[in-house]
Design an enzyme around this catalytic site. Structure first.
Site, PDB file in Angstrom:
ATOM      1  N   SER A  22       0.952  -1.132   0.040  1.00 21.98           N
ATOM      2  CA  SER A  22      -0.043   0.073  -0.115  1.00 21.98           C
ATOM      3  C   SER A  22       0.789   1.266  -0.172  1.00 21.98           C
ATOM      4  CB  SER A  22      -1.079  -0.094   1.021  1.00 21.98           C
ATOM      5  OG  SER A  22      -1.807  -1.071   1.136  1.00 21.98           O
ATOM      6  N   LYS A  71      -8.207  -5.568  11.646  1.00 27.39           N
ATOM      7  CA  LYS A  71      -9.326  -5.135  11.083  1.00 27.39           C
ATOM      8  C   LYS A  71     -10.671  -5.202  12.071  1.00 27.39           C
ATOM      9  CE  LYS A  71      -8.220  -5.853   6.280  1.00 27.39           C
ATOM     10  NZ  LYS A  71      -8.441  -6.353   5.161  1.00 27.39           N
ATOM     11  N   ASN A  92     -11.433  -1.651   7.295  1.00 30.58           N
ATOM     12  CA  ASN A  92      -9.885  -1.534   6.776  1.00 30.58           C
ATOM     13  C   ASN A  92      -9.628  -0.031   6.379  1.00 30.58           C
ATOM     14  OD1 ASN A  92     -11.479  -0.886   4.475  1.00 30.58           O
ATOM     15  ND2 ASN A  92     -10.027  -2.061   2.910  1.00 30.58           N
ATOM     16  N   ASP A 108     -12.843  -3.480   1.204  1.00 34.84           N
ATOM     17  CA  ASP A 108     -12.571  -4.682   0.547  1.00 34.84           C
ATOM     18  C   ASP A 108     -13.694  -5.338  -0.461  1.00 34.84           C
ATOM     19  OD1 ASP A 108     -10.025  -4.744   1.840  1.00 34.84           O
ATOM     20  OD2 ASP A 108     -10.838  -5.684   3.541  1.00 34.84           O
ATOM     21  N   GLY A 134     -13.568 -20.780   0.679  1.00 38.57           N
ATOM     22  CA  GLY A 134     -13.014 -19.914   1.880  1.00 38.57           C
ATOM     23  C   GLY A 134     -13.926 -19.251   2.713  1.00 38.57           C
ATOM     24  N   ALA A 135     -13.678 -19.292   3.986  1.00 41.73           N
ATOM     25  CA  ALA A 135     -14.558 -18.699   5.004  1.00 41.73           C
ATOM     26  C   ALA A 135     -13.753 -17.802   6.048  1.00 41.73           C
ATOM     27  CB  ALA A 135     -15.277 -19.676   5.872  1.00 41.73           C
ATOM     28  N   GLY A 246      -6.035 -11.264  -8.952  1.00 42.88           N
ATOM     29  CA  GLY A 246      -6.414 -10.634  -7.742  1.00 42.88           C
ATOM     30  C   GLY A 246      -5.859  -9.224  -7.277  1.00 42.88           C
TER      31      GLY A 246
HETATM   32  P1  ATR Z   1      -8.450 -14.275   5.623  1.00 47.36           P
HETATM   33  O1  ATR Z   1      -9.153 -13.710   6.750  1.00 47.36           O
HETATM   34  O2  ATR Z   1      -7.374 -13.616   5.203  1.00 47.36           O
HETATM   35  O3  ATR Z   1      -9.331 -14.766   4.520  1.00 47.36           O
HETATM   36  P2  ATR Z   1      -7.976 -16.850   6.886  1.00 47.36           P
HETATM   37  O4  ATR Z   1      -9.051 -16.544   7.918  1.00 47.36           O
HETATM   38  O5  ATR Z   1      -6.650 -17.155   7.436  1.00 47.36           O
HETATM   39  O6  ATR Z   1      -7.605 -15.579   6.035  1.00 47.36           O
HETATM   40  O7  ATR Z   1      -8.516 -17.964   6.125  1.00 47.36           O
HETATM   41  C1  ATR Z   1      -7.937 -18.676   5.222  1.00 47.36           C
HETATM   42  C2  ATR Z   1      -8.904 -19.458   4.268  1.00 47.36           C
HETATM   43  O8  ATR Z   1      -8.106 -20.649   3.811  1.00 47.36           O
HETATM   44  C3  ATR Z   1      -9.840 -20.458   5.182  1.00 47.36           C
HETATM   45  O9  ATR Z   1     -11.132 -20.511   4.503  1.00 47.36           O
HETATM   46  C4  ATR Z   1      -9.073 -21.713   5.316  1.00 47.36           C
HETATM   47  O10 ATR Z   1      -9.783 -22.844   5.628  1.00 47.36           O
HETATM   48  P3  ATR Z   1     -10.081 -23.425   6.988  1.00 47.36           P
HETATM   49  O11 ATR Z   1     -11.124 -22.349   7.458  1.00 47.36           O
HETATM   50  O12 ATR Z   1     -10.486 -24.788   6.861  1.00 47.36           O
HETATM   51  O13 ATR Z   1      -8.740 -23.161   7.659  1.00 47.36           O
HETATM   52  C5  ATR Z   1      -8.501 -21.917   3.920  1.00 47.36           C
HETATM   53  N1  ATR Z   1      -7.397 -22.785   3.675  1.00 47.36           N
HETATM   54  C6  ATR Z   1      -5.987 -22.479   4.119  1.00 47.36           C
HETATM   55  N2  ATR Z   1      -5.393 -23.694   4.089  1.00 47.36           N
HETATM   56  C7  ATR Z   1      -6.082 -24.469   3.189  1.00 47.36           C
HETATM   57  C8  ATR Z   1      -6.088 -25.854   2.589  1.00 47.36           C
HETATM   58  N3  ATR Z   1      -4.914 -26.572   2.707  1.00 47.36           N
HETATM   59  N4  ATR Z   1      -7.113 -26.234   1.865  1.00 47.36           N
HETATM   60  C9  ATR Z   1      -8.250 -25.658   1.747  1.00 47.36           C
HETATM   61  N5  ATR Z   1      -8.460 -24.555   2.229  1.00 47.36           N
HETATM   62  C10 ATR Z   1      -7.471 -23.945   3.210  1.00 47.36           C
END
Ligand code: ATR
Length: 279
Positions: A22, A71, A92, A108, A134-135, A246
């Site tokens: 940034s 955040k 953010n 974001d 992802g979550a 991205g």
């Molecule tokens: P951010 O807040 O930046 O999005 P985060 O909270 O670390 O980052 O989330 C990382 C994401 O990558 C999560 O959805 C994580 O899945 P889990 O909730 O099961 O941990 C996903 N992730 C990380 N490693 C992974 C893997 N080897 N396979 C699939 N998903 C993965």
């Protein structure tokens, strides 16, 4: 460019912060628009984050960006939240108002949508279901932005199902939580696929996802931008899908803050990729 004693001040607060792109981005815009201002990295240890945020008005800052892991602390510390930040549960972008109060926003989701729209001019969220992988915090911003932009349905897939369920319950709206083992079949009929996990990033394995069931008309976006061409995007392109990298999310999320602090709406131009990524 040199700055005067009247320079407007902003920055990015995080821990660690040395990797942040940034300062480079805002520094480029300050120079391009000839603004007497500075945007600096603010390395703040977690136990001092609240204190540092509250000190912004006393230090004369116009505001700052907030990145990992602050955040949520910023969300709890600011005096006011805009509607988007409230919905995302995270801040953010902080703006210091003339009366010294702090307003928290979250750009974001805006950055994500602007990036996909810039990459695919005829795409719109209403066109069909989106699959979000992802979550974490990024998934939340993406999901909220998609729903607010009119996405009819989101299929939310996460390795740990419970996290996806919590996110869906928290945001509300048409979000279907999908088991990790069903991540490939849920691609059928999707208009958009977004990876919000760290899979595919340099040093991480590629996202384990076969795209066979994904319609060729679907747009694929990865929020990872190191590398720009992740294995997911390469695979998407090779079967005829449009792929959006991205980096633009980072570039576009920065626009509202720059405008609020420095008074100019900055433009995202093609040369920014090189400027932000080099070094
Ligand atoms: P951010 O807040 O930046 O999005 P985060 O909270 O670390 O980052 O989330 C990382 C994401 O990558 C999560 O959805 C994580 O899945 P889990 O909730 O099961 O941990 C996903 N992730 C990380 N490693 C992974 C893997 N080897 N396979 C699939 N998903 C993965």
């Amino acid at each position: 460019m040199t700055i005067s004693g009247k320079a407007r001040l902003a920055g990015v607060m995080g821990w660690p912060i040395g990797h942040s792109r940034s300062p480079r981005l805002h520094g480029h815009w300050l120079e391009r628009y000839g603004i007497d201002g500075a945007y600096v990295p603010l390395a703040v240890p977690p136990e001092r984050a609240e204190q540092a945020i509250r000190a912004l008005p006393a230090l004369g800052f116009r505001g700052c960006n907030v990145t990992v892991p602050f955040k949520e602390i910023a969300f709890r510390t600011v005096d006011r939240l805009d509607a988007t930040a409230r919905r995302m549960g995270a801040v953010n972008t902080i703006v210091v108002h003339a009366d010294g109060t702090l307003e928290g926003g979250n750009t974001d989701g805006f950055g994500f949508l602007e990036n996909v729209k810039a990459g695919c001019r005829d795409w719109s969220a209403e066109q069909g279901p989106a699959v979000v992988i992802g979550a974490g915090g990024a998934a939340r911003a993406v999901a909220v932005a998609l729903l607010d932009a009119g996405a009819p349905e989101i299929h939310l897939v996460n390795r740990t199902r419970a996290r996806a369920e919590e996110l869906a319950a928290n945001i509300g709206g048409p979000i279907a939580v999908v088991d990790w083992v069903s991540r490939e079949t849920t691609l059928e009929g999707a208009a958009l696929l977004v990876n919000t996990t760290t899979q595919g990033m340099t040093g991480h394995p590629p996202l384990d996802l076969d795209l066979r069931a994904l319609p060729v008309a679907a747009v694929v976006n990865d929020i990872v931008y190191t590398p720009l061409d992740t294995p997911l995007l390469v695979a998407a392109r090779s079967r005829g899908n449009r792929a959006v990298d991205g980096l633009g999310m980072l570039l576009h999320q920065a626009r509202p803050g720059f405008q609020a602090w420095f008074g100019v709406e900055p433009e995202v131009t093609p040369d920014l990729a090189r400027i932000v990524l080099e070094g």
